[in-house]
Design a protein around this motif. Structure first.
Motif, PDB file in Angstrom:
ATOM      1  N   MET A  58      38.653  -5.979  43.096  1.00  0.00           N
ATOM      2  CA  MET A  58      39.211  -5.092  42.076  1.00  0.00           C
ATOM      3  C   MET A  58      39.921  -5.893  40.990  1.00  0.00           C
ATOM      4  N   ALA A  59      40.622  -6.950  41.386  1.00  0.00           N
ATOM      5  CA  ALA A  59      41.327  -7.770  40.404  1.00  0.00           C
ATOM      6  C   ALA A  59      40.345  -8.413  39.433  1.00  0.00           C
ATOM      7  N   VAL A  60      39.212  -8.883  39.934  1.00  0.00           N
ATOM      8  CA  VAL A  60      38.192  -9.484  39.072  1.00  0.00           C
ATOM      9  C   VAL A  60      37.654  -8.447  38.089  1.00  0.00           C
ATOM     10  N   GLU A  61      37.353  -7.249  38.582  1.00  0.00           N
ATOM     11  CA  GLU A  61      36.824  -6.205  37.704  1.00  0.00           C
ATOM     12  C   GLU A  61      37.850  -5.778  36.655  1.00  0.00           C
ATOM     13  N   ILE A  62      39.107  -5.686  37.033  1.00  0.00           N
ATOM     14  CA  ILE A  62      40.153  -5.308  36.075  1.00  0.00           C
ATOM     15  C   ILE A  62      40.287  -6.381  35.003  1.00  0.00           C
ATOM     16  N   GLU A  63      40.174  -7.633  35.382  1.00  0.00           N
ATOM     17  CA  GLU A  63      40.239  -8.715  34.397  1.00  0.00           C
ATOM     18  C   GLU A  63      39.062  -8.635  33.428  1.00  0.00           C
ATOM     19  N   ARG A  64      37.889  -8.289  33.925  1.00  0.00           N
ATOM     20  CA  ARG A  64      36.719  -8.123  33.039  1.00  0.00           C
ATOM     21  C   ARG A  64      36.942  -6.987  32.053  1.00  0.00           C
ATOM     22  N   ILE A  65      37.492  -5.890  32.526  1.00  0.00           N
ATOM     23  CA  ILE A  65      37.775  -4.756  31.642  1.00  0.00           C
ATOM     24  C   ILE A  65      38.788  -5.170  30.578  1.00  0.00           C
ATOM     25  N   ALA A  66      39.835  -5.888  30.988  1.00  0.00           N
ATOM     26  CA  ALA A  66      40.852  -6.327  30.033  1.00  0.00           C
ATOM     27  C   ALA A  66      40.252  -7.264  28.996  1.00  0.00           C
ATOM     28  N   GLU A  67      39.370  -8.162  29.431  1.00  0.00           N
ATOM     29  CA  GLU A  67      38.734  -9.090  28.489  1.00  0.00           C
ATOM     30  C   GLU A  67      37.865  -8.324  27.492  1.00  0.00           C
ATOM     31  N   ALA A  68      37.137  -7.338  27.955  1.00  0.00           N
ATOM     32  CA  ALA A  68      36.313  -6.530  27.054  1.00  0.00           C
ATOM     33  C   ALA A  68      37.181  -5.776  26.055  1.00  0.00           C
ATOM     34  N   GLN A  69      38.313  -5.299  26.502  1.00  0.00           N
ATOM     35  CA  GLN A  69      39.215  -4.582  25.603  1.00  0.00           C
ATOM     36  C   GLN A  69      39.799  -5.536  24.558  1.00  0.00           C
ATOM     37  N   ARG A  70      40.181  -6.726  24.972  1.00  0.00           N
ATOM     38  CA  ARG A  70      40.695  -7.705  24.004  1.00  0.00           C
ATOM     39  C   ARG A  70      39.621  -8.070  22.982  1.00  0.00           C
ATOM     40  N   PHE A  71      38.377  -8.228  23.418  1.00  0.00           N
ATOM     41  CA  PHE A  71      37.276  -8.558  22.518  1.00  0.00           C
ATOM     42  C   PHE A  71      37.058  -7.441  21.507  1.00  0.00           C
ATOM     43  N   THR A  72      37.028  -6.203  21.992  1.00  0.00           N
ATOM     44  CA  THR A  72      36.824  -5.056  21.100  1.00  0.00           C
ATOM     45  C   THR A  72      37.966  -4.943  20.092  1.00  0.00           C
ATOM     46  N   THR A  73      39.180  -5.144  20.553  1.00  0.00           N
ATOM     47  CA  THR A  73      40.332  -5.067  19.656  1.00  0.00           C
ATOM     48  C   THR A  73      40.253  -6.149  18.584  1.00  0.00           C
ATOM     49  N   ARG A  74      39.851  -7.345  18.971  1.00  0.00           N
ATOM     50  CA  ARG A  74      39.721  -8.441  18.008  1.00  0.00           C
ATOM     51  C   ARG A  74      38.638  -8.126  16.971  1.00  0.00           C
ATOM     52  N   LEU A  75      37.497  -7.577  17.417  1.00  0.00           N
ATOM     53  CA  LEU A  75      36.437  -7.206  16.475  1.00  0.00           C
ATOM     54  C   LEU A  75      36.912  -6.148  15.484  1.00  0.00           C
ATOM     55  N   LEU A  76      37.592  -5.139  15.989  1.00  0.00           N
ATOM     56  CA  LEU A  76      38.084  -4.085  15.104  1.00  0.00           C
ATOM     57  C   LEU A  76      39.114  -4.624  14.114  1.00  0.00           C
ATOM     58  N   ALA A  77      39.964  -5.546  14.562  1.00  0.00           N
ATOM     59  CA  ALA A  77      40.964  -6.133  13.659  1.00  0.00           C
ATOM     60  C   ALA A  77      40.281  -6.959  12.582  1.00  0.00           C
ATOM     61  N   GLU A  78      39.236  -7.725  12.948  1.00  0.00           N
ATOM     62  CA  GLU A  78      38.510  -8.522  11.955  1.00  0.00           C
ATOM     63  C   GLU A  78      37.808  -7.634  10.946  1.00  0.00           C
ATOM     64  N   ARG A  79      37.229  -6.536  11.401  1.00  0.00           N
ATOM     65  CA  ARG A  79      36.572  -5.599  10.473  1.00  0.00           C
ATOM     66  C   ARG A  79      37.576  -5.011   9.501  1.00  0.00           C
ATOM     67  N   ALA A  80      38.758  -4.654  10.006  1.00  0.00           N
ATOM     68  CA  ALA A  80      39.774  -4.056   9.137  1.00  0.00           C
ATOM     69  C   ALA A  80      40.231  -5.066   8.080  1.00  0.00           C
ATOM     70  N   GLU A  81      40.323  -6.340   8.462  1.00  0.00           N
ATOM     71  CA  GLU A  81      40.728  -7.373   7.503  1.00  0.00           C
ATOM     72  C   GLU A  81      39.668  -7.576   6.431  1.00  0.00           C
ATOM     73  N   GLN A  82      38.400  -7.391   6.773  1.00  0.00           N
ATOM     74  CA  GLN A  82      37.314  -7.595   5.826  1.00  0.00           C
ATOM     75  C   GLN A  82      37.066  -6.355   4.962  1.00  0.00           C
ATOM     76  N   GLY A  83      37.777  -5.302   5.219  1.00  0.00           N
ATOM     77  CA  GLY A  83      37.612  -4.109   4.402  1.00  0.00           C
ATOM     78  C   GLY A  83      36.644  -3.102   4.979  1.00  0.00           C
ATOM     79  N   HIS A  84      36.054  -3.383   6.081  1.00  0.00           N
ATOM     80  CA  HIS A  84      35.186  -2.404   6.728  1.00  0.00           C
ATOM     81  C   HIS A  84      36.058  -1.465   7.545  1.00  0.00           C
ATOM     82  N   HIS A  85      35.856  -0.215   7.299  1.00  0.00           N
ATOM     83  CA  HIS A  85      36.632   0.776   8.043  1.00  0.00           C
ATOM     84  C   HIS A  85      35.703   1.509   8.985  1.00  0.00           C
ATOM     85  N   LEU A  86      36.269   2.028  10.009  1.00  0.00           N
ATOM     86  CA  LEU A  86      35.480   2.824  10.941  1.00  0.00           C
ATOM     87  C   LEU A  86      35.015   4.083  10.236  1.00  0.00           C
TER      88      LEU A  86
END
Length: 93
Positions: A58-86
């Motif tokens: 379970m700890a391994v799976e939770i870490e994978r979920i957290a990593e995916a969430q950090r990746f998604t958050t980073r992508l969304l932040a980069e898009r917002a900086e470039q002027g792309h909005h959702l």
């Protein structure tokens, strides 16, 4: 008979009762261990081992979920900086 005689007798009976209860408990525990029933220490050790493995998985799976969430958050932040909005949806009429 005064209290100096009754107090030691009462103490002796109370102590004997406690010792008898403890010995009964130990005897029952020993019987369970020798019979291999669910209360045995070998069975408990096996169950604990399985629980540890499940918790590690379970700890391994939770870490994978957290990593995916950090990746998604980073992508969304980069898009917002470039002027792309959702994309936003138009209000329904």
């Amino acid at each position: 008979m005064g209290p100096e005689f009754l107090v030691p007798i009462a103490f002796f009976f109370a102590a004997a009762s406690v010792v008898r209860t403890v010995l009964r408990h130990k005897e029952r525990r020993l019987e369970l261990e020798t019979q291999g029933l669910p209360g045995s220490s070998r069975d408990a050790a096996m169950r604990l081992e399985r629980m540890e493995q499940a918790i590690d998985a379970m700890a391994v799976e939770i870490e994978r979920i957290a990593e995916a969430q950090r990746f998604t958050t980073r992508l969304l932040a980069e898009r917002a900086e470039q002027g792309h909005h959702l994309p936003t949806s138009e209000p329904r009429r």
